[in-house]
Enzyme design. Structure first.
Site, PDB file in Angstrom:
ATOM      1  N   THR A   1      22.345  62.146 -29.064  1.00 27.76           N
ATOM      2  CA  THR A   1      21.596  60.883 -29.132  1.00 27.76           C
ATOM      3  C   THR A   1      20.181  61.162 -28.648  1.00 27.76           C
ATOM      4  OG1 THR A   1      22.133  60.268 -26.888  1.00 27.76           O
ATOM      5  CG2 THR A   1      23.649  59.524 -28.592  1.00 27.76           C
TER       6      THR A   1
ATOM      7  N   GLU B   1      26.971  57.396 -31.833  1.00 29.02           N
ATOM      8  CA  GLU B   1      28.306  57.372 -31.212  1.00 29.02           C
ATOM      9  C   GLU B   1      29.371  56.818 -32.152  1.00 29.02           C
ATOM     10  OE1 GLU B   1      25.469  56.432 -29.954  1.00 29.02           O
ATOM     11  OE2 GLU B   1      25.306  56.795 -27.814  1.00 29.02           O
TER      12      GLU B   1
ATOM     13  N   LYS C   1      13.149  38.901 -20.031  1.00 33.50           N
ATOM     14  CA  LYS C   1      13.701  37.839 -19.191  1.00 33.50           C
ATOM     15  C   LYS C   1      12.567  36.971 -18.660  1.00 33.50           C
ATOM     16  CE  LYS C   1      17.470  36.931 -16.243  1.00 33.50           C
ATOM     17  NZ  LYS C   1      18.586  37.364 -15.490  1.00 33.50           N
TER      18      LYS C   1
ATOM     19  N   TRP D   1      16.439  34.406 -21.818  1.00 32.20           N
ATOM     20  CA  TRP D   1      16.195  35.624 -22.575  1.00 32.20           C
ATOM     21  C   TRP D   1      15.378  35.370 -23.836  1.00 32.20           C
ATOM     22  CZ3 TRP D   1      17.281  39.924 -20.086  1.00 32.20           C
ATOM     23  CH2 TRP D   1      18.288  39.909 -19.096  1.00 32.20           C
TER      24      TRP D   1
END
Ligand code: ADP
Length: 542
Positions: free
Chosen positions: A186, A331, A439, A444
């Site tokens: 990754t 993944e 935030k 959010w």
């Protein structure tokens, strides 16, 4: 009671054998690094993969389980490595050449690669890496004798010389289907990159899923151009899915600009292509400037980052090409969701269709998804409630190589690091990466949503929203925009455009016009870098 069906292992080698037997004549076309277009067939690929396997064990001493690294573009020799290395039971470690050299050296040593195959382009890179590599015993340059460069790589070998004279017959070993077939690291925006090791079994199951009609709908009638690199998550599994079906493969080599891709699509009658949004920005830009058309392209698979509505619309309205939004990650081999329509959706008014296509889509069968709050409680699938997105399935990894990063795994589930909603019909939408959410005053804000709206403005080429520290609200959004070619844009125009399209309190506190934005090796914005750069920016509202 057990069933009485044959327990045949699911092997990567069975895919190329199937293609050679049933679609032996079907073409594989590559734009070579040396320049000319190269063509051959699945039958020739199967023969050359066997020659390569002979060269690997007889000449290079590669044994089952050994890791073989590549630094290569999408091309036929890379494809031979896909099948030759995995077929003989060794592990193909594809590396992203756009990573920083110290990251590449770390990865090569971590995987303990014994051999490095590289395209001509990457000779200087490999020369720079070689002194830091502990385990690599052989360097093979993927070219013919006539193009072998002068190099300081110790004992550098020529790919074609290595294959010449090797027998092109060889039975593939009947491996345990859980044998590792390939691995990929990754990009690791924080900390060291982590290794994901794919199995023969997971790779074959993933290919079946990728071909299915509500996923990528790949068939032998397709001509597929994967722009997504073979060095990143197995080019989204397309090299395997193409062999499974006998689809024609068109491999673009190093030329990934809009004009070169369009030229190849037309010449090879490409019906499907796949790549990240940045690639399609380039292609659409070329189409606008040149006034050219697609004569055979039917659909484009796009993922890796959220696909903006403006892009879905431009393909559909201007070119009659369907955009298939997909989501996944290294993944997950990578396919997790694909946004195929349910009955009736294709007939909806355009605006409603585009709104569905903006979602990342439904889980492909084999992948299970759930969203949870931070305490791990399952959240409602109502299309509004958002939470941490978890996945499990036979092509989702259960641990990183050498068991690193264990915190991402819990109770048989993998925490994707994405924050998402799932609606009652099962369509998942990524709200943001957990670390990119902003935030503000305890609420959010989705950076993705503002970015996707901003690029809908005709004068904007690309947009990025990052969180900036704010004394009262904790964090507030800062919007960076890159103007489209020959256009200008300023803060009042941008804010006027966004007003009414997002809640008022989402409107960025600052808009900065910049000439360009940094991208990762896979074409994604490097938000971590921009976040660090603008973290302490003094906002006019502060
Ligand atoms: P890296 O982790 O290096 O970026 P991956 O290709 O594994 O490489 O990236 C996976 C991540 O990319 C996902 O977790 C998600 O955040 C993002 N991603 C992939 N596809 C999409 C998509 N269609 N929309 C939004 N984000 C996406």
């Amino acid at each position: 009671m057990l069933g009485s069906m044959m327990d045949r292992p699911l092997l990567v080698s069975s895919l190329i054998e199937h293609a050679a037997r049933n679609h032996g004549e079907r073409e594989i076309v590559s734009r070579s690094v040396e320049g000319p277009i190269h063509r051959y067939s699945y039958a020739a690929l199967a023969r050359r993969a066997k020659q390569l396997a002979h060269a690997l064990d007889r000449h290079l001493g590669i044994a089952p389980g050994d890791r073989v690294a590549t630094l290569a573009w999408n091309g036929y020799r890379h494809l031979e490595l896909y099948y030759g290395v995995s077929g003989m039971g060794a592990v193909l470690h594809t590396m992203n050449p756009r990573l920083f050299p110290d990251q590449l050296a770390y990865i090569l040593n971590h995987a303990a690669d014994t051999c490095l195959f590289l395209d001509l382009t990457f000779v200087p890179l490999a020369e720079a890496l070689a002194p830091s590599l502990d385990t690599v015993k052989a360097y093979v340059i993927m070219t013919d004798a006539a193009h072998m460069p002068a190099t300081t790589l110790p004992g550098a070998l020529c790919y074609e010389t290595l294959l010449a004279g090797q027998p092109d017959t060889r039975p593939w070993p009947p491996l345990d289907e859980r044998t590792a077939s390939s691995m990929c690291y990754t990009s690791g925006t924080t900390g060291h990159p982590k290794g994901v090791v794919y199995q023969n079994r997971s790779t074959v199951l993933h290919a079946y899923a990728a071909c299915s009609v509500d996923a990528l709908a790949i068939s032998c009638r397709d001509s597929i151009l994967p722009v997504v690199p073979m060095f990143h998550v197995n080019a989204w599994g397309i090299p395997y899915a193409a062999a499974m079906t006998g689809a024609k493969l068109v491999l673009p080599g190093p030329k990934l600009d809009g004009a070169s891709l369009h030229e190849l699509m037309e010449a090879e009658r490409v019906t499907m292509s796949a790549g990240v949004p940045t690639v399609w920005l380039g292609v659409l830009g070329h189409m606008r400037e040149s006034g050219e058309r697609f004569s055979t392209l039917e659909r484009v698979v796009c993922g890796g980052s959220a696909v903006p509505r403006a892009m879905i619309e431009a393909f559909e309205v201007d070119h009659g090409v369907h955009m298939l939004h997909a989501w996944g990650m290294t993944e997950m081999s990578p396919l997790g969701t694909v946004c195929a329509f349910k009955p009736g959706m294709a007939e909806l008014p355009a605006a409603e269709r585009f709104a569905i296509q903006e979602k990342q889509g439904r889980a492909v069968c084999g992948v299970e998804l759930k969203i949870t709050d931070d305490a791990g409680r399952a959240l409602a699938h109502d299309g509004k409630t958002f939470g941490n997105l978890w996945a499990r399935g036979p092509w989702v990894c259960q641990a990183y190589y050498k068991d690193e990063g264990g915190e991402a795994f819990d109770d048989g589930w993998f925490n994707t690091g994405d924050v998402a909603t799932i609606d009652a019909q099962g369509y998942m939408q990524v709200v943001d990466r957990a670390k990119d959410l902003i935030k503000s005053g305890g609420e959010w804000i989705s950076s993705i949503e503002i970015e996707n709206l901003a690029v809908g403005h005709p004068a904007v080429r690309e947009a990025c929203v990052v969180a900036v520290k704010h004394p009262k609200w904790d964090e507030r959004p800062l919007l960076l925009v890159v103007p489209a070619a020959g256009r200008t844009i300023d803060k009042p125009q941008m804010l006027a455009y966004l007003a009414g399209r997002v809640p008022n309190w989402w409107l960025p506190d600052e808009v900065l016009v910049v000439p360009e934005l940094p991208h990762t090796g896979t074409g994604k914005l490097i938000k971590s870098q921009l976040r660090a750069q603008y973290r302490d920016y003094i906002l006019p509202t502060a």
